[in-house]
Design an enzyme around this catalytic site. Structure first.
Site, PDB file in Angstrom:
ATOM      1  N   LYS A  60      26.687  29.308  41.941  1.00  0.00           N
ATOM      2  CA  LYS A  60      26.489  30.762  42.051  1.00  0.00           C
ATOM      3  C   LYS A  60      27.854  31.457  42.112  1.00  0.00           C
ATOM      4  CE  LYS A  60      26.017  30.265  47.064  1.00  0.00           C
ATOM      5  NZ  LYS A  60      25.039  30.129  48.168  1.00  0.00           N
ATOM      6  N   TYR A 112      55.288  47.852  51.235  1.00  0.00           N
ATOM      7  CA  TYR A 112      54.574  49.002  51.799  1.00  0.00           C
ATOM      8  C   TYR A 112      54.519  48.918  53.321  1.00  0.00           C
ATOM      9  CZ  TYR A 112      52.719  50.422  47.244  1.00  0.00           C
ATOM     10  OH  TYR A 112      52.585  50.857  45.961  1.00  0.00           O
TER      11      TYR A 112
END
Ligand SMILES: *Cc1c(COP(=O)(O)O)cnc(C)c1O
Length: 358
Positions: free
Chosen positions: A35, A255
């Protein structure tokens, strides 16, 4: 190809891990769970690599199953959550899919449907996970209703564990006991074991195993484990250094200036970021391999770039190879640094990362 970010996937490792699962209970069959695009590894290619030996494939929904049928995979495919809508029943019939039945509503729908050939279903008991499944007390009745249908042939009895990665706790044995108690007298095959149970709970290794994560070579356990440590990591997430600079003590990287150098630091900027699926919450210090040498990420993960410490790897310049996880640099360790589990690291890789198969 110019940007070098990629996931290199060893299909032979996936095959070896599937065989390891089967070797733990040679009499059992196994549903290879693919899956979520085979946990990010590419369901079509993984299914192709396992098609000769997997007893069945497990997927989360009919869309995932149809993609496999479209490329000619004829191995049985089990819908692990069954059908979401009765509209799916004609397709289940047409493509000979196996479906989980986890609710009375699904049984009602099956009773009203006449397939062209008998259906193969897996009846799920809620033995304690409390997510899907028929309550244990209603299970025998649900089984009788399905068994009475002329258009249902085999019924596999299944349940799913909530805590199989906890090898010390009582929860898994309690689920096994409840499942056994409420299936006494029903002559049918059983399926209980996901990866942690396949590896760590011998009493759960019944007729059908359902390994997922372990196929890809990650451990479902936080601690070392003799069987899990035999798995072969299938994916190597790699990229390369695209820029290098030295920064002075007191200067910061990235950042938010979240990491500040305490010595002269050689910073390597690498083409990999959260836009590729590498977790933004990976902490400074999360290990990486640069030209095969252990280093660490420093500063915040950006969308397309990550900065790493090259101070102790002076020969690593622009073009140096960087591995974020792989064969000798286990995804389990990286997951620990990111406060997550290997499942999310694999499944969150985005479409921007080319999957390269060897
Ligand atoms: C996803 C899934 C599995 C596989 O679980 P892993 O922990 O990845 O081995 C097995 N059974 C069911 C019902 C699942 O949904």
């Amino acid at each position: 190809m110019s940007r070098k970010a990629r996931a290199v996937i060893r299909l032979d490792a996936i095959r070896a891990n599937y065989r390891l699962a089967k070797s733990l209970q040679p009499a059992a069959k196994a549903v290879a769970v693919i899956k979520a695009d085979a946990y990010g590894h590419g369901a079509v290619t993984v299914a192709g690599a396992l098609a000769g030996e997997a007893d069945a494939f497990g997927v989360a929904c009919i869309e995932e199953a149809l993609v496999l049928r479209e490329v000619g995979i004829s191995t049985p495919i089990l819908l692990l959550e069954g059908f979401f809508d009765r509209d799916e029943l004609p397709l289940i019939d047409q493509h000979q899919l196996w479906t989980v039945i986890h609710s009375v509503e699904q049984i009602n729908a099956l009773e009203k449907f006449t397939p062209s050939s008998p259906l193969h279903v897996w009846l799920k008991m809620d033995s304690g996970m409390h997510r899907l499944g028929v309550p244990a007390s209603d299970y025998a009745k649900a089984y009788s209703r399905l068994a009475a249908l002329p258009h249902v042939d085999e019924i596999v009895l299944m349940s799913h564990f909530a805590c199989a990665d906890d090898l010390q706790g009582n929860a898994t044995q309690a689920q096994i006991d409840l499942f056994r108690q409420h299936t006494v007298g029903i002559d049918a095959r059983h399926s209980l074991a996901n990866s942690p149970a396949t590896l760590g709970w011998p009493p759960a290794r019944t007729d059908w195993l359902r390994p997922g994560l372990m196929l890809y070579g990650a451990s479902p356990f936080e601690e070392p484990h003799p069987e899990a440590d035999r798995l072969q990591p299938a994916m190597s997430l790699r990229s390369e250094v695209i820029a290098v600079r030295d920064i002075e003590p007191g200067e910061s990287v990235g950042y938010g200036a979240s990491w500040t150098a305490d010595r002269v630091t050689r910073v390597g900027t690498v083409a990999m970021g959260y836009g590729d699926g590498y977790p933004r919450h990976a902490r400074s210090g999360t290990p990486v391999l640069v030209n095969g040498v252990r280093s660490r990420i420093i500063g915040r993960v950006s969308m397309d770039m990550i900065t790493v410490d090259l101070s102790d790897i002076p020969d690593a310049g622009v073009g140096a190879d960087v591995e974020f996880w792989g064969e000798t640099h286990w995804i389990n360790e990286v997951a620990g640094w990111c406060d997550t589990i290997p499942y999310t690291l694999m499944t969150c890789l985005t479409a921007r990362i080319p999957r390269v198969y060897i």
